[in-house]
Design an enzyme around this catalytic site. Structure first.
Site, PDB file in Angstrom:
ATOM      1  N   ASP A 131       0.846  -1.190   0.000  1.00  0.00           N
ATOM      2  CA  ASP A 131       0.000   0.000   0.000  1.00  0.00           C
ATOM      3  C   ASP A 131       0.882   1.242   0.000  1.00  0.00           C
ATOM      4  OD1 ASP A 131      -2.283   1.821   0.692  1.00  0.00           O
ATOM      5  OD2 ASP A 131      -3.322  -0.065   1.070  1.00  0.00           O
ATOM      6  N   HIS A 155      -3.797   6.142   3.135  1.00  0.00           N
ATOM      7  CA  HIS A 155      -4.495   4.928   2.715  1.00  0.00           C
ATOM      8  C   HIS A 155      -3.880   3.684   3.358  1.00  0.00           C
ATOM      9  CE1 HIS A 155      -5.774   1.847  -0.289  1.00  0.00           C
ATOM     10  NE2 HIS A 155      -6.829   2.617  -0.451  1.00  0.00           N
ATOM     11  N   SER A 178     -11.168  -0.930  -1.014  1.00  0.00           N
ATOM     12  CA  SER A 178      -9.880  -0.872  -0.305  1.00  0.00           C
ATOM     13  C   SER A 178     -10.054  -1.112   1.185  1.00  0.00           C
ATOM     14  CB  SER A 178      -9.238   0.510  -0.474  1.00  0.00           C
ATOM     15  OG  SER A 178      -8.596   0.612  -1.706  1.00  0.00           O
TER      16      SER A 178
END
Ligand SMILES: *[C@@H]1O[C@H](CO)[C@@H](O)[C@H](O)[C@H]1NC(C)=O
Ligand SMILES: *[C@@H]1O[C@H](CO)[C@@H](O)[C@H](O)[C@H]1NC(C)=O
Ligand SMILES: *[C@@H]1O[C@H](CO)[C@@H](O)[C@H](O)[C@H]1NC(C)=O
Ligand SMILES: *[C@@H]1O[C@H](CO)[C@@H](O)[C@H](O)[C@H]1NC(C)=O
Ligand SMILES: *[C@@H]1O[C@H](CO)[C@@H](O)[C@H](O)[C@H]1NC(C)=O
Ligand SMILES: *[C@@H]1O[C@H](CO)[C@@H](O)[C@H](O)[C@H]1NC(C)=O
Ligand SMILES: *[C@@H]1O[C@H](CO)[C@@H](O)[C@H](O)[C@H]1NC(C)=O
Length: 744
Positions: free
Chosen positions: A147, A216, A532
């Protein structure tokens, strides 16, 4: 393309050495592109011998050794062999001709796609039974996260109380900008980053290290494995404890996605997967777009690593599911039982309810209401917008994408100095967008068309009959949780099947919470929405399952998840799929259903797969040469689902199940045939005992009509007397012609 000059390459395998030595004429000319060259599995009989035969040809083809070295950006060496290099098209074509090259293709770039959700899934923190308890919180399972990196200071990554790092761990803590060796711990046991092919625009505001500037990666990692952090909220909303699915698991961070947009290069992701195989991760969580990264993911699965991918955020359009490979878990997003009602009071004291994430208390007063119509620049070109709350409602709903239109509308209202926006939309998940309102100090509420209509009626009545202005007050949001919130629903944005690449695979596999999920963002906590967020839910659950069943293969674990998933909500109603229009969810929305972790811990039967079987279906284009068989349809793979896109008369499929429940067990089949299809299962009863742990059954699908049809859905479920329910979803499409395009 930013190329580092000081990289030193070790060409480990003979194949790669050959390539390194012979890239003699490679120049970083304008026409070079990054290519991924795949040479197969790591083991080769005698790479030196094979290498020698191409030596002469390569020498004439390519140039100086130094330039060759600087052209190779990543070497893959642990799970599979190959490399990523800057090549001209003609060099790439020449390399493609080499017999040891299994595939070569240009690199692609993909995008990265609380904590109530765990209680909602039945994984209560203090319960003295159930999967979370029995797995000791996923103790010592290693979850790799590919990520945008991690924020190590977040309380979610505290290693207090964790034992020593598992001895099998072979990874590293790669240091860099604002990331020292002390940033790794008994919780974050490893960190690596991949910047060899970074674009300079992706470096803006970035740390050249595993530190997460985007947010994220911290969100997904804390969702999978964050420890319990009490008294967390977003400005009082969603207050409670934040935690990940497997609070006892360890995290290995692979930063392959960069910049505020979270751009992930395929070459970098493949390198991350290769390293993760070497390092010893048990589960790899990839909340990123793509094609499932077949070379890397297949070899990882062959080595026992479970790979979990986000299915994509391009729903509710069909045929949008990504990362649809048979050996990975592809995750759809669902809602949880939390909603964010936001009271809207009109000047005549009429009270309506919308949804918001509105914590701006200072504006909880009556403010002038302006009818902004479609809220484009023209309709807001009015001095009355300044200081008003604007109601936005498109004139032409059919040609309108609320996801991008809401963002534009908010921007337009802010530009015209409006102080708030009430936005009319059909049912879709847009709450994550309204965070920009809070950041801009603007009040936002989302309403459906019926509520919008009442607000507009009030507005028109006041403006036509009274000299006073229409007024409106938007209150602070109070979140509501529990069975009064209709859930789960498959989120409208969640990508749908069937897979374009492999229609004979039923994808996505499973749905998990992915809407307005609270998790760590930097040192604070915030909401995020997307597949996600759904992906690390499944990664955390797999970590718990691995802890409980350390010898289950990735296929067995996936089978346990799919066959036990929920197709109804807690009231027994079928799960809905949001979209246009909303409908009952089918397998192309949620695969087996919404994930049910406690049931997955004890699935009764599993559909297992030897990783070598996968290769038989891919015509040797990836992987081990000697496993080549034929190009059989993928629906013959022993998957916990069946999708037949081309049923002409009869198709017969076999499945093999392994009993993982009580030694002596008997299962009876219950069929729900797709419309237009007759299903017969032989034998209809499976009996297991100490010597018969594995049983094979036959399923015959026969079209009952001659029709150029559409997909219809069904299921096949084995029941025993101990409350096991082993259900596989089925999709079938009757066709007459060989080739059928789903466009009328
Ligand atoms: C559950 O555990 C947490 C953390 O240990 C604790 O703060 C909380 O009081 C417990 N709740 C219940 C209902 O036991
Ligand atoms: C991580 O390393 C940086 C220095 O690079 C340091 O300032 C920071 O305090 C460290 N954080 C933790 C959690 O150790
Ligand atoms: C929880 O946090 C809020 C603000 O962050 C604080 O005012 C409150 O005292 C905290 N409560 C507890 C029990 O720690
Ligand atoms: C707003 O409207 C006025 C006239 O009504 C026009 O002159 C002006 O260009 C418009 N502004 C924009 C930004 O469209
Ligand atoms: C017009 O305004 C007055 C005073 O604000 C209010 O009492 C009356 O109800 C309004 N009339 C209508 C039709 O809303
Ligand atoms: C299988 O692979 C061979 C050699 O790569 C190729 O010639 C053939 O067309 C492939 N068959 C199918 C059905 O893709
Ligand atoms: C298991 O079942 C098979 C078939 O019914 C039977 O032949 C076998 O003896 C059984 N084994 C045991 C240990 O009961």
């Amino acid at each position: 393309m930013a190329l580092q000059s000081s990289r030193s390459f070790v060409c480990l395998l003979a194949f790669i050495s050959l390539s390194c030595v012979n890239f003699l004429h490679l120049r970083a000319e304008a026409s070079t592109k990054l290519y991924i060259v795949y040479l197969g599995e790591k083991q080769h009989e005698d790479p030196n011998a094979v290498a020698a035969t191409h030596h002469d040809m390569l020498t004439t083809l390519l140039g100086s050794k130094e330039e060759a070295l600087s052209s190779i950006l990543y070497n893959y060496k642990h799970g599979f062999s190959g490399f990523a290099a800057m090549l001209t098209e003609s060099q790439a074509n020449a390399i493609a001709e080499l017999p040891e090259v299994l595939s070569i293709r240009p690199n692609r770039a993909y995008k990265v796609h609380t904590t109530r959700s765990w209680d909602y899934l039945g994984l209560h923190y203090n319960q003295s039974n159930g999967l979370l308890h029995d797995s000791k919180l996923g103790e010592d399972v290693i979850i790799g996260v590919v990520d945008t990196g991690i924020w190590p200071e977040s309380l979610s990554f505290s290693d207090a109380g964790l034992g020593p790092i598992p001895a099998r761990w072979k990874g590293i803590c790669q240091t860099g900008v604002a990331f020292s060796a002390s940033n790794c711990s008994r919780k974050i046991i490893g960190a690596r980053w991949y910047n060899n092919d970074l674009d300079s625009k992706d470096l803006q505001g970035e740390y050249l290290s595993a530190r997460d500037s985007n947010g994220h990666g911290t969100h997904t990692a804390s969702t999978a494995a964050g420890v319990l952090v009490k008294n967390v909220s977003v400005h009082g909303l969603a207050a409670g404890a934040a935690r990940g699915g497997a609070p006892g698991a360890r995290l290995a961070i692979y930063k392959a996605c960069w910049g505020s947009s979270g751009s992930c290069s395929e070459a970098a992701v493949l390198k991350a997967i290769d390293d993760a195989i070497h390092d010893g991760v048990d589960v790899l969580s990839l909340s990123i777009g793509g094609n499932g990264y077949p070379e890397g993911s297949l070899n990882a699965v062959a080595k026992g690593v479970s790979l979990v991918f986000a299915g994509g955020n391009d729903g509710p359009v069909t045929q949008t599911v990504e990362n649809a490979l048979p050996w990975v878990v592809t995750v759809a997003a669902s809602t949880i039982d939390r909603s964010f009602p936001t009271r809207i009071t009109l000047g005549n004291d009429q009270v309506l309810v919308g949804q918001g994430i509105n914590y701006l208390t200072e504006q909880e007063i009556f403010i002038r209401l302006f009818d902004g119509q479609s809220c484009d620049v023209d309709s807001l070109n009015n001095t009355d917008v300044a200081g008003s709350i604007v109601i936005c409602h498109p004139n032409d709903v059919t040609s309108w994408n609320p996801r991008s239109d809401l963002v534009t509308s908010i921007e337009n209202v802010i530009a015209a100095n409006g102080v708030g926006i009430i936005y009319a939309q059909y049912t879709t998940n847009l709450l994550f967008v309204v965070e920009v309102c809070n950041n801009a100090g603007v009040i936002c509420a989302l309403v459906d068309f019926e509520v919008a209509n009442q607000i507009i009626k009030y507005h028109d009545m006041i403006t036509s009959t009274n000299s006073t202005s229409p007024m409106v007050k938007v209150s602070q949001t109070k979140d509501v949780v529990g069975p009064s919130v209709l859930s789960p629903k498959i989120a409208s944005f969640s990508s749908r099947g069937p897979s374009v690449d492999f229609p004979e695979l039923l994808k996505p596999d499973i749905a998990a919470p992915g809407v307005t999920i609270l998790a760590a963002k930097g040192s604070a906590y915030g909401f995020d929405t997307g597949t996600s967020m759904a992906c690390p839910h499944v990664s955390g659950i797999i970590a718990l399952l691995k802890s409980l069943h350390p010898y289950w293969s990735p296929a067995a674990i996936k089978s346990a998840l799919v066959t036990t998933a929920s197709i109804t909500n807690e009231h027994g109603w079928p799960i809905e799929a949001e979209g246009i229009p909303r409908k009952l969810a089918d397998p192309f929305d949620f695969g087996g259903g919404n994930v049910n972790p406690n049931r997955a811990a004890d699935p009764g039967l599993i559909f297992d797969i030897d990783p070598k079987d996968y290769l038989k279906y891919f015509n040797c284009s990836i992987g081990i040469q000697d496993a080549c068989d034929s190009t059989k349809p993928l629906y013959y793979l022993n998957l916990p689902s069946i999708s037949i896109p081309n049923l002409k008369t009869t198709v017969t499929i076999w499945r093999t199940v392994t009993n993982v429940g009580s030694t002596d067990a008997a299962y009876e089949v219950v069929l729900e045939s797709p419309v237009g299809v007759k299903m017969v299962v032989e034998p209809p009863v499976l009996v297991f005992n100490a010597t018969h742990k594995v049983q094979t059954f036959k399923v015959e699908f026969t079209a009952t009509v001659k029709l150029q049809g559409d997909y219809t859905f069904g299921s096949l479920t084995w029941y025993d007397k101990e409350d096991h329910r082993v259900r596989i979803p089925i999709a079938a499409r009757i066709v007459i012609q060989d080739f059928f395009a789903d466009a009328s």
